[in-house]
Design an enzyme around this catalytic site. Sequence first.
Site, PDB file in Angstrom:
ATOM      1  N   SER A  85      -2.297  -1.373  -7.545  1.00 26.83           N
ATOM      2  CA  SER A  85      -1.566  -0.159  -7.213  1.00 26.83           C
ATOM      3  C   SER A  85      -1.711   0.869  -8.341  1.00 26.83           C
ATOM      4  O   SER A  85      -2.827   1.280  -8.657  1.00 26.83           O
ATOM      5  CB  SER A  85      -0.102  -0.510  -6.927  1.00 26.83           C
ATOM      6  OG  SER A  85       0.561   0.555  -6.305  1.00 26.83           O
ATOM      7  N   ASP A 132      -1.411   0.227   4.650  1.00 21.12           N
ATOM      8  CA  ASP A 132      -1.108   0.695   3.296  1.00 21.12           C
ATOM      9  C   ASP A 132      -1.504   2.155   3.189  1.00 21.12           C
ATOM     10  O   ASP A 132      -2.636   2.521   3.541  1.00 21.12           O
ATOM     11  CB  ASP A 132      -1.886  -0.158   2.282  1.00 21.12           C
ATOM     12  CG  ASP A 132      -1.620   0.210   0.838  1.00 21.12           C
ATOM     13  OD1 ASP A 132      -0.784   1.084   0.561  1.00 21.12           O
ATOM     14  OD2 ASP A 132      -2.275  -0.389  -0.045  1.00 21.12           O
ATOM     15  N   HIS A 160       0.659  -3.163   1.600  1.00 25.67           N
ATOM     16  CA  HIS A 160       0.610  -2.885   0.163  1.00 25.67           C
ATOM     17  C   HIS A 160       1.334  -3.973  -0.635  1.00 25.67           C
ATOM     18  O   HIS A 160       2.432  -4.394  -0.284  1.00 25.67           O
ATOM     19  CB  HIS A 160       1.236  -1.527  -0.145  1.00 25.67           C
ATOM     20  CG  HIS A 160       1.060  -1.105  -1.563  1.00 25.67           C
ATOM     21  ND1 HIS A 160      -0.135  -0.647  -2.048  1.00 25.67           N
ATOM     22  CD2 HIS A 160       1.915  -1.092  -2.620  1.00 25.67           C
ATOM     23  CE1 HIS A 160      -0.004  -0.359  -3.325  1.00 25.67           C
ATOM     24  NE2 HIS A 160       1.233  -0.631  -3.704  1.00 25.67           N
TER      25      HIS A 160
END
Length: 357
Positions: free
Chosen positions: A143, A297, A327
């Site tokens: 991320s 995501d 995600h």
Amino acid sequence: SEAADLLGLMHFMESMRLITSVGLIAPTPDENVTVTDTEFNNVPVRLYLPRRAPDGLRRAMVYFHGGGWCMGDAGMKAYDHISRRISNELDAVVVSVNYRLAPQHRFPVPFEDVYSVTKFFLQTKVLSQYRVDPTRVCVAGDSAGGNLAAAVAQQLVEDPEVKTKLKAQILLYPALQALDLNLPSYRDNENKPLLSRLLMVRFWSEYFTSDPALREAMASNRHVPAEAGHLFQFMNWSRLLPAEMRKAHVYSGPAFGDAGLAHKYPGFLDPRASPLLASDARLRRLPPAYILTCEHDVLRDDGAMYAERLRAAGVPVTHHHAKDAFHAAMMFIFWPLDLAVGHRLLNTYMDWLNENL
């Protein structure tokens, strides 16, 4: 978190950080790995060293955790578990970095912290101290950490002081650009679990400022000035995304906004914050990449576009697209959210590391 923020009790990100701090694990050694909290170049890191005697030189990974640059910690249970597993199973030194966080420390501070640690670790004397093979070192992150890993890999190829070349860059559902926040993946997954579009907009804006004007402009996707319009060539999803990700969406080009925001907060136009803005010439010099994207995501298209641009630049890329994942799915490997998809993604990632690092 929103209520506390509105009432003036606590900044939104401060209360979010409290939620994630519940799952922190102390740096406890086990029978396979020695775990210590220390500092590299005055930046806190959690260091994982295999206990068994090395059979030659070891592999190494410098890891950057996720959390939107505003939260997260190397000591979170899932990060600690994965780092231990990599250290033990791959006989690798793992340096997991606790970089400073926004909103107290905005861009470029988090990047500068992780870059400082990586550059320190890549010194010949430091690699020798930990018996690391200088030809088998990677950077990795998930991320926001994937954003940092991509930016660090790019900066290293421009730094004449760094002689050690990375073996690989691992980007797990990375955030790679802050210019177009209305990509097909942002539309398709606007309100999907864990990372909604508005939360990602909040993370991006807080990385640069708490000025609500930037957050509001990002939410309407009108924060990039016309003078920066040429940068959209690096993220034109109409040509960089495969048809199954474009779906029925029609590319209409950017809608430009007030130039004043970009002048006050130029960070979002900086490749250190938006690695997709790097030129093809810079991309050509990068190490092989492993990129994980998840169908459900908002950040899906960032990783897919970067994979396509790296391939076009001649960089070997393994793009693993998980059509059934969301995600941060790899974090869900413990009760009460022990998911088969998390274990599958982690095992695939471990297999790739074993073969390519």
